[in-house]
Design an enzyme around this catalytic site. Structure first.
Site, short mmCIF file in Angstrom:
data_model
loop_
_atom_site.label_atom_id
_atom_site.label_comp_id
_atom_site.label_asym_id
_atom_site.label_seq_id
_atom_site.Cartn_x
_atom_site.Cartn_y
_atom_site.Cartn_z
N HIS A 79 -17.15 -13.18 16.88
CA HIS A 79 -16.87 -13.96 18.02
C HIS A 79 -17.17 -15.65 17.25
O HIS A 79 -18.10 -15.84 16.84
CB HIS A 79 -17.73 -13.88 19.15
CG HIS A 79 -17.33 -12.68 19.95
ND1 HIS A 79 -17.15 -12.99 21.30
CD2 HIS A 79 -17.12 -11.60 19.82
CE1 HIS A 79 -16.83 -11.70 21.83
NE2 HIS A 79 -16.75 -10.98 20.95
N TYR A 207 -20.13 -17.89 30.03
CA TYR A 207 -21.55 -18.22 30.68
C TYR A 207 -21.03 -19.06 31.99
O TYR A 207 -20.73 -20.14 31.64
CB TYR A 207 -22.44 -19.10 29.81
CG TYR A 207 -23.05 -18.27 28.57
CD1 TYR A 207 -22.24 -18.02 27.61
CD2 TYR A 207 -24.22 -17.85 28.81
CE1 TYR A 207 -22.76 -17.24 26.35
CE2 TYR A 207 -24.97 -17.27 27.43
CZ TYR A 207 -24.02 -17.07 26.48
OH TYR A 207 -24.74 -16.27 25.45
N PRO A 299 -33.35 -14.19 27.91
CA PRO A 299 -32.15 -13.85 27.09
C PRO A 299 -30.95 -14.62 27.12
O PRO A 299 -30.11 -14.33 26.68
CB PRO A 299 -31.86 -12.50 27.52
CG PRO A 299 -32.30 -12.59 29.06
CD PRO A 299 -33.45 -13.70 29.18
N LYS A 303 -31.37 -14.75 21.81
CA LYS A 303 -32.19 -14.89 20.63
C LYS A 303 -33.29 -13.83 20.40
O LYS A 303 -33.82 -13.85 19.28
CB LYS A 303 -32.91 -16.30 21.07
CG LYS A 303 -32.16 -17.53 20.90
CD LYS A 303 -31.43 -17.35 19.57
CE LYS A 303 -30.44 -18.60 19.59
NZ LYS A 303 -29.53 -18.45 18.43
N TYR A 391 -26.79 -21.79 18.61
CA TYR A 391 -26.57 -20.65 19.21
C TYR A 391 -26.31 -19.59 18.03
O TYR A 391 -26.60 -18.47 18.00
CB TYR A 391 -25.17 -20.77 20.09
CG TYR A 391 -24.87 -19.37 20.65
CD1 TYR A 391 -23.88 -18.59 20.29
CD2 TYR A 391 -25.35 -19.20 21.84
CE1 TYR A 391 -23.39 -17.48 20.75
CE2 TYR A 391 -24.85 -18.12 22.79
CZ TYR A 391 -23.92 -17.13 22.23
OH TYR A 391 -23.68 -15.93 22.92
C1 PHB Z 1 -25.39 -9.35 26.04
O1 PHB Z 1 -24.27 -9.01 25.95
O2 PHB Z 1 -26.35 -8.46 26.34
C2 PHB Z 1 -25.85 -10.77 26.02
C3 PHB Z 1 -24.90 -11.53 25.31
C4 PHB Z 1 -25.19 -13.05 25.36
C5 PHB Z 1 -26.60 -13.47 25.98
C6 PHB Z 1 -27.40 -12.57 26.55
C7 PHB Z 1 -27.21 -11.23 26.53
O3 PHB Z 1 -26.95 -14.86 25.83
#
Ligand code: PHB
Ligand code: APR
Length: 396
Positions: A79, A207, A299, A303, A391
């Site tokens: 990604h 997000y 989460p 990280k 990130y």
């Molecule tokens: C996930 O796919 O579990 C996931 C992806 C991005 C995040 C948190 C969890 O920031």
């Protein structure tokens, strides 16, 4: 029947067979540093945990160097960006702004599977369903780790002990209380996570900041979607049937995506509180803490797993340095080195969590500041670059 005593000897005892302990064992084993893993759960239990899914650039490189990254490259998806949405605005964060790096979407479950497979091939000793672990003589050159299985009581004589036993582990308890600092922050909301057999709503992560609450659209592969919803702190999973989850996701995700959301049956559903904890120091005498045993964070920035891996990078290099040269100089600096990256990462997770989650007051001053910061981020290349660099993960 009283179990027979069983005396074992190794160089490093690793308490915890999750991603941290397994990766540490794999790296040490590749360098012929004998080690034994003690895990309190069964292998199936560990392999059935649904956890993280975004792998930083540095973690991908470390897994490849450790000989367990090939399936990630072939089956994981690379990604190079993700979307952020808020009110009627949505914009993309181009991760290539961070010196051309990307992240990989590949479930932690798969990484754990890859590690177990590699350790089975090398014949590394892993004890499952162990009980009553105790660490003795940690201040001497010959610590002793005692534990029990259903059949026997064991005593392992070793050089070092790695506490990779997660946030509920016991290894940190063997650091004298007066030496230990435990810094904690609790957030006023939880994350409800759902894993469903359905096509992801978009090819990249979304997000979504929304006045009803944060939502995240992620995935594991093209047939497995992973979604999260911000819920109040007093929420229980029983109040969230699949239908309610899908309905809320449609309200919070941008309409251009939520209109074609595919609602599959949930394979897994869970609600977890958001909190940050940092344990200091991450070493005491011949005991070293790594991964969730030393730190947890929201989460939001994906990280937890990646920070565990940078701990393992520092700790494994320091142990290998000792066994190669006899010098303990890098071992003595492990905690200081690891904590520097831990605090940077906990701060980033805190910033991203506050940027995207919505408190109760719809028209509060904080909400106005949040919308202004998101608006600024959507047009400011330098701000986007800074987010992209955090990130994808700063260099180890
Ligand atoms: C996930 O796919 O579990 C996931 C992806 C991005 C995040 C948190 C969890 O920031
Ligand atoms: N004795 C032996 N093993 C233990 C004990 C104990 N007393 N207590 C816990 N364990 C085991 C757990 O069963 C688990 O398998 O230690 C392991 C710790 O694994 P994790 O909690 O996954 O922590 P870590 O390996 O540091 O990985 C961090 O995993 O859980 C995610 O969100 C976390 O993504 C992060 C990553």
């Amino acid at each position: 029947m009283k179990p027979k005593n069983n005396k074992l000897k190794t160089k490093v005892v690793i308490i915890g067979g999750g991603p941290s302990g397994l990766l540490l064992s794999q790296i040490l084993t590749k360098e012929n540093v004998e080690n034994i893993i003690l895990e309190s759960r069964s292998r199936d239990y560990v392999l059935n945990r649904i956890r993280a899914g975004v792998i930083e650039h540095g973690s991908m490189e470390l897994l490849l160097e450790s000989g367990v990254g090939n399936r990630l490259l072939s089956e994981g998806s690379k990604h190079s960006g993700f979307l952020i949405s808020s009110e009627n605005n949505e914009f993309r964060i181009d991760l290539n702004l961070a010196s051309g790096k990307s992240v990989y979407v590949y479930g932690q479950t798969e990484i754990t599977l890859d590690l177990y497979k590699a350790l089975d091939q090398s014949g590394t000793e892993i004890f499952h369903e162990v009980k009553n672990i105790s660490i003795n003589d940690i201040r001497t050159k010959n610590p002793q780790v005692n534990f029990e299985t259903s059949e026997k009581v064991y005593q392992i004589s070793c050089d070092y002990v790695a506490g990779c036993d997660g946030s509920k582990g016991i290894s940190k308890n063997f650091i004298p209380k007066e030496k230990l600092s435990f810094q904690e922050k609790n957030y006023p909301y939880k994350w409800l996570g759902i894993l469903s057999k359905s096509k992801p709503v978009h090819k990249e992560l979304i997000y979504a900041n929304h006045e009803r609450g944060f939502a995240l659209a992620s995935m594991r592969n093209e047939n497995l979607s992973r979604y999260y919803l911000q819920t109040n702190n007093n929420e229980d999973i029983s109040a969230w049937p699949d239908e309610r989850i899908w309905d809320e996701l449609k309200k919070r995700l941008p309409s251009k995506f939520s209109s074609n959301i595919q609602m599959g049956n949930s394979v897994e559903k869970s609600i977890t509180p958001l909190r940050s904890i940092v344990v200091e120091p991450m070493q005491w005498e011949r005991l070293f803490l790594a991964g969730d045993a030393a730190h947890i964070m929201p989460p939001t920035g994906a990280k937890g797993l990646n920070l565990a891996f940078s701990d393992i990078y520092y700790l494994s290099n320091s142990l290998i340095d000792f066994y190669r040269t006899g010098s303990t100089s890098t071992l003595e600096k492990y905690s200081e080195r690891a904590l520097s990256r831990v605090w940077q990462t906990v701060r980033f997770s805190h910033w991203m969590t506050n940027l995207l989650h919505t408190t109760d007051e719809k028209k509060s001053v904080e909400r106005q500041f949040q919308l202004l910061e998101l608006q600024e981020l959507s047009i400011n290349l330098a701000a986007k670059k800074a987010l992209a660099e955090s990130y994808v993960g700063t260099p180890y």
